[in-house]
Structures are given as C-alpha cells and as structure tokens.
Enzyme design. Sequence first.
Site: not given
Length: 468
Positions: A90, A114, A126-127, A180, A187, A256-257, A266
């Site tokens: 996710g 991102k 940590d995001g 972006r 996806r 997922d990419n 990504d």
Amino acid sequence: MPVSPAYRPDPKFPALGPEFADAVAAARFPKTLLRYRNDRAAATVGLETLTDAEWLAHFGRFEPLPDNIDPPLSQRYHGHQFRVYNPELGDGRGFLFAQLREAGSGRLLDLGTKGSGQTPWSRSGDGRLTLKGGVREVLATAMLEALGVPTSRSFSLVETGEELVRGDEPSPTRSAVLVRLSHSHVRFGTFQRHAFFERADRIQALVDHVVAEYYPELSDAPDRAAALMAAVTGRAARLTARWMAAGFVHGVLNTDNMNVTGESFDYGPYRFLPRSDPNFTAAYFDHAGLYAFGRQPEAVFWNLQQLAGCLTFVTGQDPLVEALNGFAAAYRSELTGAMLMRLGLKSRGDEADVALVQAAFKALAAGGERLRWEPFFFDWFCGRAPDGPRADLYAGEDFADFRAAVAGFEAERPERLQHPYFRRAEPQELLYDEIEAIWAPIAGADDWAPFQAKLAAIETAREAWGLS
C-alpha cells in the site's frame, strides 16, 4: 489562488470507496525549501501561475487544491516483490493528492506524492524520502521523457529539513517530498489486493473505473475485462520496448510498480546502460539478476500474467490467455518502432525494419568497451555519417552489416540535425557516476548549479530529439 483557466479538477478515484484507499494527512515538516518545480508540466494542468509561496503551500504543506481531493488518499494494493507475494503493501510514504484534466488532450492525470509521511501502510518505515532519492528521480524522469519513454513527470521537489537514517547510504541524510504527475496510479497490485480477498465485485468496480477513465474506447466492449487486459498488454509492450531502446534498467519491476496506463514510475535503483550488456542490473540487491536489462520483457510479461489471474474473477480464462498471447508480437513491433525512433529513421516495412534493428543490436554488442549505449544513437541519428570520436570504430568489419542496413533508410524529420545539439561531439547521458557527481556538491556545499545545468542540458536534448 491564481490557477489558470487550464486548471480542471476532476477527482474520480474517491468514488471507488473506502476499500480502495485510506484518508491520510501529510507530515508536518520543519522546513519547506523549493528545490525544483516543473513549470512545463504545471502548464498542462493550469498550475504554472502559482507563486513559489503558493507552490510550497500545496506541494510542501499539502493544502488542498481547489475542488480537489481532500483529504489525500493513501491507496491500498498488494504485490509481488521479486516474485514473492506481499499482502502488506500500500502507499506507505505517499498519497494521491489531486486529479486533474490535461489541457488539450483532456486526459485524467494524478498528482501523487513520495515522502509525504506515514500512512496505515508504512509498516515500520518513516514515510520519508531522501533528498538524494528525489534528485535522482527528477533526473530520471527528465531523461526518460526526452528519450520518448512513457513516464511519470517529476512535478515538484521540496526539501523538508529532517535528518533521515538509511542503511544503504551515508546517514544522517537530508529529506524531501516529491510530487509526480502521472496518467494513473492504479497498479497491477491494486487488482491483486481484491483478488486476494476474492472480491469479484471490487475487481469489477475497478475494471469499470479504469475503462471509464483511461480506456473509454472499450466502454461498449462485450467483455470489458478481457478488452482491458488486451489494451494493458499493448501499453506494457510499448513501455518495455521504449525502455530497451533507451538502454534503461528500471531495477524493481514488481507488480506494485506497474500501472494500467503503461507509464514508467517510482524510480529507485535505476540505471542507464553504460554499454550493451543484457545482464546489467540496477539494484544492488537483485543478486539473481531477475530484473536485469535483458530480462525486462520477461519480467513485464510475468507481471501481466498476475494481472490476468486477478481478472479471472470477472471473466473467462480463454480471452485473457488470448490477450496475453499478444504480448510477444506487440513487443517485437514496438521495439522495432522504438529503435527506428531512436535512430531517427523512417520505416521501410517489416523485413527491412527488423533487419536494421537486429543489425543495430549486433553493432551495439560488438562495440565493446569503446562504444557506450547513448553515443551510438547520437552518432547515427537520422542516418548521418559519423565523423566524430568513434568514426574509426564504425568503419570496422563488426559494423559492416549495420552500415549496409542503415544506408537503405531515409531520415525522419532530418531538419532536426540543424539543431546545435547535433554539433556536439558527445550526447547527453545519465550514467551513475554523473548522478553521483551532481549529488556531491549538493551534499557538500548545497550547490545546486550542476543539477540545474544538467536539467537544462537534458531539456536541450529533448528539444533536439523531438521525441516527446
């Protein structure tokens, strides 16, 4: 807020409902320092008129855009990572911030982030995004767009004033948030999540959404899922062929990419080929070479098979197999077209085109240490006779087949050769060492001049090639 008349908000994804995304809030950053804004991309969605202060408010602090997504949405998906299924994925450090219509085409576009902070899918992360990672992605997207590869566009890069600890680079390191602009963030893994829970209703809802927003020409198809599979297969074949012609190695071709509109996005451990090498890998952790340059078509096809498996919940297997079986022919055709595009030559028909492409790959391999990937296309662009630093190499026996093949082709838009770019001895490239050299003065002295100069040089090359 001074948006231009071209600003057309159209948030469609939220209507899919809470099983597809989670409402989240952006992190509060200590600083918001604008490092890059893509005004050419912003003009396509009516946002180029923002002042820098307004830009930072929206793309550093994520104040919502007018009549758009509020709050942001962290998308839910699963995926195969190096072919191991992971149901814990996710948007772990990003979210869907806005959806807008592109000026002229009317395409639905996404603004996604991102490094914007933790979400329910961050796991132990940590995001955040390192500033170096953001710099690398801005460079990658600029170069790929110039080379005619379908790609997301880096829209904004804001330094955020935190010190991040990473195990694969010197720490602490500086932080950033990237925005972006993409055609879609749906996806293959978005479908996989709902297949995992055996929710045919949600898969059908996703099929209907994707057809309505990205493939409206399929709206009346008697079997929407199968028609969508065929269309996505074609887009994926085109993307893969463009990667190969550009000498680009994505590095992490997990499900997922990959998205349903056939755009590359990504960018983590990507590389551009220094020289022809089918075994060249981008990711230091790709020990088996699963996503090596020469294996990218295989990797993309495998991912398409996983998408087809999800669609068996809503349609029969036979039409999905038929759609998948179209990949090989589509890829060969797209690769031929992509190589002709890179060489600046007009098509002569199937047999002659294929012979030229085969001769080109043979020549690239034969060049060995003396021939880098990008200079080959630069030297021969529009069929010009190479007279630069590699002229003696091209005169050798190893290039005889290519010389003979290319002699029979006409240039496509030969006026492009009048651009000053083609009076250079060497083309623009984006190899690993140069990226490191661009990053070093940023890290050491906060000197952004080499970064800005490189982007300006890539833009000049984009204009000269005329591929995007």
